[in-house]
Design an enzyme around this catalytic site. Structure first.
Site, PDB file in Angstrom:
ATOM      1  N   CYS A 217      -1.298 -10.454 -12.744  1.00  0.00           N
ATOM      2  CA  CYS A 217      -2.121 -11.012 -12.003  1.00  0.00           C
ATOM      3  C   CYS A 217      -3.505 -10.702 -12.994  1.00  0.00           C
ATOM      4  O   CYS A 217      -4.629 -10.916 -12.630  1.00  0.00           O
ATOM      5  CB  CYS A 217      -2.445 -10.606 -10.578  1.00  0.00           C
ATOM      6  SG  CYS A 217      -3.171  -9.167 -10.359  1.00  0.00           S
ATOM      7  N   CYS A 397      -7.391  -5.176  -6.053  1.00  0.00           N
ATOM      8  CA  CYS A 397      -7.404  -5.707  -7.365  1.00  0.00           C
ATOM      9  C   CYS A 397      -7.850  -7.099  -7.377  1.00  0.00           C
ATOM     10  O   CYS A 397      -8.621  -7.576  -6.275  1.00  0.00           O
ATOM     11  CB  CYS A 397      -5.972  -5.648  -7.929  1.00  0.00           C
ATOM     12  SG  CYS A 397      -4.712  -6.666  -7.305  1.00  0.00           S
TER      13      CYS A 397
END
Ligand SMILES: [Zn+2]
Length: 439
Positions: A217, A397
Site C-alpha cells: 500500500c 499508515c
C-alpha cells in the site's frame, strides 16, 4: 466542391507528395495543412515523405494514460500517427497526478476520466489524428480484441497484471510492444515481439514479482521527468516501428536503463527469444502454452490466488488474520471519538519518513515499517513514558495494510495492547477530515 482550389488561384496548382499526384480527393486546404504541420520532419533527409505516409496510416494502442502515456500519446499525435487508441480505467484525474501527467490541467481534477481528457488534448493539438478512448481498462477478456488492427502497442501501465496480459497478447498476435517503466529516479525501456528472434515480455520476465511487491500500500515516489523521458522515448520507438525511416534501429533485444540521478543511459543486451516460452514459443509441455490470454489464470500467476480467490502458493503477505484484524482494529470514527474525549493516545505512524513529513496527524510519531524492528526499544520507551490505565497505542499508515504488518511486529514483541487504524489515513480523510491531503 466548395469551389476554392489552388488551381483557381494560380491556374497551375501544386502537388504535395503526401496525397499523391495532386488529383487526390483530399481538399487542398487539408493538403496545405499537412505539409505545413509536418514540414520539419518532411524535410528531414532520413525521414521524409514516405515515412510520413506510413506514420499517417499507423494505428497505435496506448495502455495507460498516466506519466508514461501522456507524453507518449502527445508526441505520437504531434507527429501525425493516423489513429491512436487509448485504454485506461474509469479513473478520473487526481491532483497528485498533475506533477507528471502533463496532458491534464487543474480543472480536470476529480471530474475528467483520464482517457477522455487525454483524447481531448490530442484532438485539440492535431485534429488530423483519429482518437478512440476506452475506460474499460485492459483485461484478459478484452486484450486481444483491443489489439485488432493495431500496428504497435505501448505499455504505459503501472501494474504487473496489465503488463503480463498485454505482453502475452502481443506475443500471441505478433504485435510489436514498446514497454516502458519508471519509478523513483530510474526508467526502463525495451521493444518486444517486433521480429522472429525478439523476446516477448514473458521471455525476459518469466516470473512475476512477489505478491508483497504487487500489493504494497506504500505509494512509490517518482520525479516527473523520469516517466516523461521514458514516455517520450516510447513515442520515438513507436515512430521507428511505424515509419521504418532510414537508419532507424529498434530497441529490440536490448533494454535501455535510465538513471536520472546520475544522468546516465545504459543499454543492456537481452537474451534472444526463449523457444520454451509459454507465450511466444512452443513449450515442451504443450498444455502450458497460452493460446488465448482470456483462458490463462493471471490471478494465480501474479497474486498466487486461483479463480476462487484462494491462495494456492501460500505466501505470508504480513497481514493480520481475519480474527486478529477484528480484535485489534479500530475504526476512524472510534479514533475520532477518542480524540474528542481527550483519551491518552500514542499514535504510531509507520509510513516512510518522506510521507510522514509531507503530512501527518497531530501528535503522531513516525516509526517507518522498514526500520520498526530496529526501533522497538524506542517504541517501548515511548509507551512507558505515556503509560496510564487509559492509554491507547494505535498504529496507522496510508491505507491500512502496512499498519497490519507493523502490528504483528509489535504484538510479537510484547506490545499486545496495540491496535491498528482500519483503512489508515485514507479512511480518515474520507470519513473524518476531508482537508487531509489525498496523495
Ligand atoms: Zn516469449
Amino acid at each position: 466542391a466548395d469551389g476554392f482550389t489552388m488551381e483557381n488561384v494560380s491556374g497551375i496548382g501544386w502537388n504535395d507528395g503526401l496525397s499523391g499526384d495532386g488529383s487526390s480527393e483530399i481538399e487542398v486546404g487539408a493538403r496545405k495543412e499537412h505539409v505545413e504541420r509536418y514540414a520539419r520532419q518532411l524535410v528531414l533527409g532520413s525521414f521524409g515523405l514516405e515515412s510520413q505516409k506510413r506514420l499517417m496510416n499507423g494505428v497505435v494502442l496506448i495502455v495507460g494514460a498516466g506519466g508514461l502515456g501522456c507524453p507518449a500519446a502527445l508526441y505520437l499525435a504531434a507527429a501525425g500517427v493516423g489513429h491512436i487508441v487509448l485504454v485506461d480505467t474509469e479513473d478520473t484525474v487526481d491532483r497528485s497526478n498533475l506533477q507528471r501527467q502533463i496532458a491534464y490541467s487543474t480543472r480536470d481534477v476529480d471530474h475528467s476520466k483520464k482517457a477522455h481528457a487525454l483524447a481531448e488534448r490530442i484532438r485539440a493539438m492535431n485534429p488530423n489524428v483519429e482518437v478512440t478512448a476506452f475506460t474499460s481498462g485492459l483485461h484478459p477478456w478484452n486484450a486481444e480484441s483491443l489489439l485488432d488492427g493495431i500496428h504497435v502497442a505501448l505499455d504505459c501501465s503501472d501494474n504487473v497484471l496489465t503488463r503480463y496480459v498485454l505482453g502475452d497478447a502481443c506475443a500471441i498476435r505478433h504485435i510489436p510492444l514498446v514497454s516502458g517503466a519508471a519509478i523513483g529516479t530510474d526508467g526502463q525501456l525495451s521493444v518486444f515481439c517486433d521480429s522472429e528472434d525478439t523476446p516477448c515480455y514473458r521471455c525476459v520476465f518469466p516470473v512475476a514479482p512477489p505478491a508483497k511487491c504487487v500489493s504494497s500500500c506504500d505509494t512509490g515516489g517518482v520525479l516527473g521527468p523520469v516517466p516523461g523521458t521514458i514516455g517520450v522515448l516510447q513515442a520515438m520507438e513507436a515512430i521507428k516501428l511505424l515509419s521504418s525511416f532510414s537508419g532507424a534501429k529498434s530497441l529490440s533485444r536490448r533494454m535501455l536503463l535510465f538513471d536520472a540521478a546520475e544522468s546516465t543511459f545504459r543499454n543492456i543486451k537481452l537474451r534472444p527469444r526463449n523457444p520454451q516460452c509459454i507465450a511466444c514459443g512452443n513449450p515442451s509441455d504443450p498444455s502450458s502454452k497460452i493460446h488465448q490470454v482470456e483462458k490463462y489464470n493471471y490471478g494465480r500467476f501474479v497474486y498466487g490466488v486461483n479463480a476462487d480467490g484462494l491462495v494456492c502458493k501460500p505466501e505470508d503477505d504480513g497481514l493480520l488474520s481475519a480474527s486478529d484484524r477484528m480484535a485489534f482494529s479500530i475504526s476512524v470514527q472510534e479514533l475520532y471519538e477518542m480524540v474528542q474525549s481527550h483519551k491518552q493516545l500514542i499514535l504510531v505512524d509507520v509510513r516512510s519518513q518522506e510521507q510522514f513529513q509531507m503530512c501527518s496527524l497531530k501528535n503522531s510519531v513516525n516509526f517507518p515499517l522498514s526500520v520498526l524492528p530496529n526501533q522497538l526499544n524506542e517504541v517501548h520507551q515511548l509507551v512507558q513514558k505515556n503509560q496510564n490505565d487509559d492509554s491507547h497505542l494505535i498504529v496507522l499508515c496510508r491505507r491500512g495494510r502496512d499498519s497490519q504488518r507493523a502490528l504483528r511486529v509489535l504484538h510479537e514483541n510484547g506490545l499486545m495492547h496495540a491496535k491498528q487504524l482500519e483503512g489508515g489515513l485514507s479512511s480518515w480523510r474520507s470519513h473524518i477530515d476531508p482537508s487531509f491531503p489525498d496523495y
